[in-house]
Design an enzyme around this catalytic site. Structure first.
Site, PDB file in Angstrom:
ATOM      1  N   ASP A   1      -5.261   1.104  -2.311  1.00 27.74           N
ATOM      2  CA  ASP A   1      -5.813  -0.219  -2.028  1.00 27.74           C
ATOM      3  C   ASP A   1      -5.955  -1.035  -3.301  1.00 27.74           C
ATOM      4  OD1 ASP A   1      -6.149  -0.347   0.779  1.00 27.74           O
ATOM      5  OD2 ASP A   1      -7.876   0.974   0.649  1.00 27.74           O
TER       6      ASP A   1
ATOM      7  N   HIS B   1       1.510   4.632  -2.805  1.00 26.00           N
ATOM      8  CA  HIS B   1       1.533   6.064  -2.524  1.00 26.00           C
ATOM      9  C   HIS B   1       2.712   6.734  -3.221  1.00 26.00           C
ATOM     10  CE1 HIS B   1      -1.809   6.519   0.136  1.00 26.00           C
ATOM     11  NE2 HIS B   1      -1.337   5.709   1.076  1.00 26.00           N
TER      12      HIS B   1
ATOM     13  N   GLU C   1      -6.362   6.892  -1.071  1.00 26.75           N
ATOM     14  CA  GLU C   1      -6.375   5.631  -0.338  1.00 26.75           C
ATOM     15  C   GLU C   1      -7.039   4.529  -1.141  1.00 26.75           C
ATOM     16  OE1 GLU C   1      -4.709   5.208   2.354  1.00 26.75           O
ATOM     17  OE2 GLU C   1      -4.170   7.306   2.461  1.00 26.75           O
TER      18      GLU C   1
ATOM     19  N   HIS D   1       0.824  -1.206   0.000  1.00 29.08           N
ATOM     20  CA  HIS D   1       0.000   0.000   0.000  1.00 29.08           C
ATOM     21  C   HIS D   1       0.859   1.257   0.000  1.00 29.08           C
ATOM     22  CE1 HIS D   1      -4.179   1.555   1.017  1.00 29.08           C
ATOM     23  NE2 HIS D   1      -3.429   2.647   0.970  1.00 29.08           N
ATOM     24  N   GLU D   2       1.908   1.252   0.803  1.00 29.36           N
ATOM     25  CA  GLU D   2       2.791   2.419   0.848  1.00 29.36           C
ATOM     26  C   GLU D   2       3.550   2.597  -0.458  1.00 29.36           C
ATOM     27  OE1 GLU D   2       2.600   4.559   3.161  1.00 29.36           O
ATOM     28  OE2 GLU D   2       1.267   3.339   4.396  1.00 29.36           O
TER      29      GLU D   2
END
Length: 487
Positions: A206, A141, A202, A137-138
């Site tokens: 995901d 980003h 977000e 997930h990071e």
């Protein structure tokens, strides 16, 4: 080998601030068709500018947070992270994964491909799939440039607010209370619009993160399982996990998470031995003294064979931490004999041998392993060998090896600190000052580094060596000038 010698202040970051330190885990249903927003925001920051800002932030992070420099743990999280990143649209981003000693559950990403995991994640994840879901997930980003896009959005809507947020975060790195006050005041006027923008980020993280997990061979259900666990934990405590303080989970999102759990294909993927050894080491040495950490460690003894072996390994580490090296040897030596190339065991056996006054045994073991082609340049072995040389007072050998390691991995402050110590022992004042300077520079003290390098010039005899030192001074002066805009 436990390396964490630098005394550092502990600070806390709030990860809900404009996505500056971005934290994930807002789960959505697969039925939602979300567009991939892509890698826009080029009008605000170029990739080079992002990397420069990342370089600035990581230096502040090293100076103000208890980053863990343990070579085995660093190797593990970077191996895991890079495996996941290889299946992502990297947008030419280079990733570096860091572990910070923090008993709150969290993770964050920032400019330059830097991703930081809190040590508490090893306590709270049941398997490697869950930990991988945090990392994946990071990674998204970073690849989707969420922070740059947040900057662009904020500058368009409220130019002055972004300056306040950035300044507040930087203040918070040295004084968390003052920094958070600044941020809170700056953000109040546009909180609702930012919340909507962040939720979009977000959902995208995901969506793409699940794809990364599947491509990398992990069970993507780990992401949903972890989020459900965080929500369950929040119901039974007055202080919810930090990750939920900045990213609350309403019932609608939990429903989406459960829905996706049943839609994802089953892909049973057992955790690697390395995951269990990393978990055992974090819980044995770097975790806080609270009942949850003890329970998590004891649970390892009730799991698979790999988990049970990790529990025995961690038990030996706990004894070593109490200087009970003979007892630790009795536990670990049979395991090492059965797996003599297991680097977790070799690393621990080095510390045991040094503690028992048998450092030559460690030197013989590691020098033999370094003759193996696949291990010849292994970073963990090299650091352990240098430490064994230092214990034997073979300072010239240690100095030569540490100089080589420092050139291979120049971003580890502890290596430069060890090199400074070995250089002092062989009375190489110039090298000692230069190594200390690199340590300072990595921890954001560029002015102090420049001063030390200038002092080193007075000890240099060779014109070439003086020229190299002067060139490094010029580099740091230029870097200090570029960093002024961030201060």
């Amino acid at each position: 080998m436990k390396i964490n010698r630098i005394s550092l202040k502990k600070i806390t970051f709030s990860l809900g601030i404009m996505g500056l330190l971005l934290n994930p885990f807002i789960v959505f249903s697969q039925n939602q068709q979300l567009p991939e927003i892509g890698t826009a925001a080029t009008s605000t920051l170029s990739q080079d500018q992002e990397n420069e800002m990342g370089d600035f932030y990581i230096r502040l992070l090293r100076a103000n947070t208890p980053l863990i420099y343990d070579p085995t743990l660093t190797a593990y999280i970077n191996q895991l992270g890079n495996k996941l990143a290889s299946h992502a649209d990297s947008n030419n981003a280079n990733f570096t994964f860091h572990l910070v000693k923090n008993d709150d559950i969290n993770a964050f990403a920032f400019f330059g491909g830097h991703i930081v995991l809190h040590s508490a994640l090893f306590r709270e994840t049941n398997d490697e799939n869950e930990l991988a879901s945090v990392v994946a997930h990071e990674i998204v980003h970073v690849t989707q440039r969420h922070l740059a896009r947040a900057m662009e959005d904020e500058k368009r809507k409220a130019p002055l607010t972004w300056a306040g947020v950035l300044g507040g975060v930087l203040i918070g790195m040295s004084n968390p209370n003052a920094g958070m006050a600044t941020v809170t005041g700056s953000m109040a006027s546009s909180q609702q619009s930012r919340l909507t923008f962040t939720q979009s980020n977000e959902r995208e993280a995901d969506n793409i993160g699940v794809n990364i997990l599947q491509k990398a061979g992990f069970d993507a259900r780990g992401m949903n399982n972890f989020m459900q666990k965080m929500a369950d934990n929040a119901r039974f405590t007055s202080k919810p996990p930090e990750i939920l303080l900045t990213h609350p989970l309403p019932d609608s999102r939990l429903a989406d998470a459960r829905s996706r759990l049943y839609q994802l294909p089953e892909q049973d993927r057992p955790s690697s031995e390395d995951y269990y050894f990393a978990k055992a080491k974090v819980l044995a040495i770097y975790a806080g003294n609270n009942p949850q950490n003890k329970t998590a460690f004891d649970t390892l003894a009730q799991g698979s064979v790999a988990s049970q072996n990790a529990h025995s390994y961690g038990s030996a580490l706990k004894l070593m931490d109490k200087n009970q090296f003979a007892k630790a040897y009795d536990i670990l030596n049979p395991m090492y004999q059965a797996s003599p190339t297991n680097l977790w065991f070799v690393d621990a056996m080095t510390d045991i041998d040094i503690g028992l006054g048998e450092s030559q045994r460690a030197v013989t073991r590691i020098e033999s392993l370094l003759k193996t082609p696949s291990l010849r340049s292994n970073h963990i072995l090299q650091i352990n060998l240098a430490n064994a040389y230092l214990s034997q007072k073979q300072y010239a050998k240690a100095n030569q090896l540490l100089f080589q390691i420092a050139r291979q991995t120049p971003d580890d402050p502890n290596i430069w600190q060890l090199l400074a110590q070995s250089a002092a022992k062989i009375h190489n004042r110039s090298l000692e000052l230069q190594a200390r300077a690199e340590n300072y520079a990595l921890r954001s003290d560029l002015s102090g580094a420049i001063t030390l390098l200038k002092q080193s010039l007075t000890y240099e005899q060779s014109k070439n060596d003086k020229a190299r030192a002067q060139a490094r001074i010029n580099q740091l002066i230029a870097l200090e000038s570029r960093f002024k805009k961030f201060r």
